[in-house]
Design a protein around this motif. Structure first.
Motif, PDB file in Angstrom:
ATOM      1  N   GLY A   1      43.307 -42.172 -17.406  1.00  0.00           N
ATOM      2  CA  GLY A   1      41.854 -41.952 -17.587  1.00  0.00           C
ATOM      3  C   GLY A   1      41.354 -40.872 -18.439  1.00  0.00           C
ATOM      4  N   HIS A   2      39.996 -40.864 -18.809  1.00  0.00           N
ATOM      5  CA  HIS A   2      39.448 -39.844 -19.613  1.00  0.00           C
ATOM      6  C   HIS A   2      38.004 -39.596 -19.566  1.00  0.00           C
ATOM      7  CE1 HIS A   2      37.643 -43.311 -21.937  1.00  0.00           C
ATOM      8  NE2 HIS A   2      38.707 -43.911 -21.862  1.00  0.00           N
ATOM      9  N   HIS A   3      37.430 -38.632 -19.909  1.00  0.00           N
ATOM     10  CA  HIS A   3      36.190 -38.052 -19.342  1.00  0.00           C
ATOM     11  C   HIS A   3      35.525 -37.244 -20.561  1.00  0.00           C
ATOM     12  CE1 HIS A   3      32.427 -36.957 -17.245  1.00  0.00           C
ATOM     13  NE2 HIS A   3      32.820 -35.720 -17.304  1.00  0.00           N
ATOM     14  N   LEU A   4      34.426 -37.594 -20.900  1.00  0.00           N
ATOM     15  CA  LEU A   4      33.696 -36.501 -22.101  1.00  0.00           C
ATOM     16  C   LEU A   4      32.572 -36.067 -21.093  1.00  0.00           C
ATOM     17  CD1 LEU A   4      33.466 -35.652 -24.863  1.00  0.00           C
ATOM     18  CD2 LEU A   4      31.901 -37.382 -25.349  1.00  0.00           C
ATOM     19  N   GLU A   5      32.760 -34.529 -21.219  1.00  0.00           N
ATOM     20  CA  GLU A   5      31.727 -33.778 -20.493  1.00  0.00           C
ATOM     21  C   GLU A   5      30.511 -33.557 -21.410  1.00  0.00           C
ATOM     22  OE1 GLU A   5      29.477 -32.396 -17.438  1.00  0.00           O
ATOM     23  OE2 GLU A   5      30.941 -33.313 -17.279  1.00  0.00           O
ATOM     24  N   PRO A   6      29.322 -34.233 -21.521  1.00  0.00           N
ATOM     25  CA  PRO A   6      28.411 -34.068 -22.582  1.00  0.00           C
ATOM     26  C   PRO A   6      27.912 -32.529 -22.625  1.00  0.00           C
ATOM     27  CG  PRO A   6      27.888 -35.959 -21.320  1.00  0.00           C
ATOM     28  CD  PRO A   6      28.995 -35.264 -20.699  1.00  0.00           C
ATOM     29  N   SER A   7      27.712 -31.738 -21.445  1.00  0.00           N
ATOM     30  CA  SER A   7      26.990 -30.304 -21.424  1.00  0.00           C
ATOM     31  C   SER A   7      27.985 -29.408 -22.146  1.00  0.00           C
ATOM     32  CB  SER A   7      26.878 -30.261 -20.035  1.00  0.00           C
ATOM     33  OG  SER A   7      28.234 -30.000 -19.105  1.00  0.00           O
ATOM     34  N   LEU A   8      29.348 -29.688 -22.209  1.00  0.00           N
ATOM     35  CA  LEU A   8      30.250 -28.950 -22.855  1.00  0.00           C
ATOM     36  C   LEU A   8      30.878 -29.219 -23.954  1.00  0.00           C
ATOM     37  CD1 LEU A   8      32.637 -28.158 -19.566  1.00  0.00           C
ATOM     38  CD2 LEU A   8      30.913 -26.881 -20.677  1.00  0.00           C
ATOM     39  N   GLY A   9      30.827 -30.521 -24.397  1.00  0.00           N
ATOM     40  CA  GLY A   9      31.286 -31.280 -25.470  1.00  0.00           C
ATOM     41  C   GLY A   9      32.701 -31.367 -25.477  1.00  0.00           C
TER      42      GLY A   9
END
Length: 397
Positions: free
Chosen positions: A344-352
């Motif tokens: 799995g993977h996840h990009l957290e926009p608020s942190l980059g």
């Protein structure tokens, strides 16, 4: 100054294949040496996974340690128990060999990585909790580990937990004990007396140690993580426990919040008491308020303690809808997939930051080694490991 000679592993040749009813294993290289054995990294030829191959030296005096190790590895085995997992045993040319899961780094390695500086609050608290859970599993079954020390506590990267190893001097509270226990620097006062009685063949002059001896060792280990030196070095006296503890804790007061230090000091006093009856049991210690704190791991922790999750930092600029974010995420995940299966993977926009979860910690280690520092779309990939419990809770930092 002359350099210390490099130890030459002698018991098993590299490349040797060991065949047993429970599998076939190839010996790769030596990784550790003890008084009665050598430990090698090996490979499961059928599963492709790495294992630890522990070979005992051919001498009658080591048979007791071998039999104890085998007995406790099997009798203490349980799903979720924070103990090294035993795979099987075999013989090769008169040598007794145990095959176990491969763990590491050791707590000693972790302490060395801090270069004489105190460990982070997260590491101290996490290590303490995992250590006490391991002891609870043993003590509930009437077993005393008998040799707790940093080299016998190893990190399980797949489960992100510390585990106990080496049960060669362990004993039950009901058996007749005849051998010395615990290592200097972590030896409870009653074990000092007992080991002396064993050496003098005068067991009637000493009282057999119990589970409280493990609690003393655990307290010494926790204190060592706080100050990154032994609390009671081999040969030193421990007559003024409160004073020694206060002096040690005060020496690192600039590294921890005052409240944290105060609670830690009280916790350690519950572990390190000259009289065994004055030490608390592990169940009581696990409920201590100090252990209810939940600090986050430091950047240092995330670099040196592998897990199955890798964090790529500042992959994009922090923004609710960063440009090209989707393309960049997929490209990095594709690069990761070349190193091992991605779950799995996840990009957290608020942190980059991009978080990638692998099927195994070993694959995550490979990905971090191969990709960290690599130029990528005008950036340089900066990667650390990431705690799986935060990943599972979808809590990102």
């Amino acid at each position: 100054m002359a350099l210390a000679p490099v130890y030459q592993f002698q018991e098993l040749p590299e490349g040797l294949e060991l065949v047993a009813p429970f599998g076939r294993f190839r010996v790769l290289s030596g990784i550790a040496v003890g008084r009665c054995c050598e430990v090698y990294e090996g490979e499961d030829c059928l599963q492709g996974e790495c294992v630890a191959v522990k070979v005992f030296r051919r001498h009658q005096q080591y048979q007791g340690a071998l039999q104890r190790e085998l007995f406790f590895l099997k009798s203490l085995a349980a799903t979720g128990a924070p103990l090294v997992r035993h795979i099987g045993e075999l013989q090769w040319r008169g040598r007794d060999i145990l095959v176990q899961e491969l763990l590491g780094p050791t707590l000693r390695d972790v302490l060395l990585s801090y270069d004489h500086q105190p460990c982070s609050p997260w590491l101290v608290t996490t290590l303490t909790t995992h250590l006490l859970r391991g002891l609870q599993h043993l003590h509930d079954k009437g077993v005393v580990h008998g040799d707790l020390k940093p080299p016998n506590i190893l990190w399980d990267a797949d489960l992100a937990t510390f585990k106990l190893i080496d049960f060669g001097v362990s004993f039950t509270t009901s058996e007749e004990l005849t051998h010395a226990v615990q290592s200097k620097g972590y030896q409870a006062p009653e074990c000092v007396v007992w080991s002396k009685a064993v050496a003098e063949d005068n067991l009637e002059s000493a009282e057999k140690p119990g589970t409280a001896a493990d609690v003393w060792s655990a307290g010494c280990i926790v204190a060592e993580c706080m100050i990154n030196r032994q609390l009671f070095p081999a040969g030193s006296q421990c007559e003024d426990v409160p004073g020694d503890l206060h002096s040690a804790i005060t020496s690192v007061k600039t590294n921890f919040p005052p409240k944290y230090l105060e609670e830690c000091y009280k916790f350690l006093l519950r572990c390190i008491q000259l009289c065994p009856e004055d030490r608390k049991g592990v169940r009581q210690l696990l409920e201590d308020p100090w252990l209810q704190r939940c600090p986050r791991p430091s950047f240092h922790d995330l670099l040196h303690l592998p897990t199955c999750v890798v964090r790529f930092m500042a992959l994009t600029d922090p923004h609710p809808y960063p440009p090209l974010a989707y393309e960049m995420e997929n490209m990095v995940v594709s690069l990761c997939g070349r190193q091992g299966a991605v779950q799995g993977h996840h990009l957290e926009p608020s942190l980059g930051h991009l978080y990638v979860c692998f099927h195994s910690a070993r694959k995550a280690e490979t990905a971090l080694d191969q990709l960290s520092g690599v130029p990528f779309m005008g950036h340089t990939l900066v990667a650390t490991f990431y705690p799986p419990e935060y990943w599972m809770r979808r809590e990102f930092f």
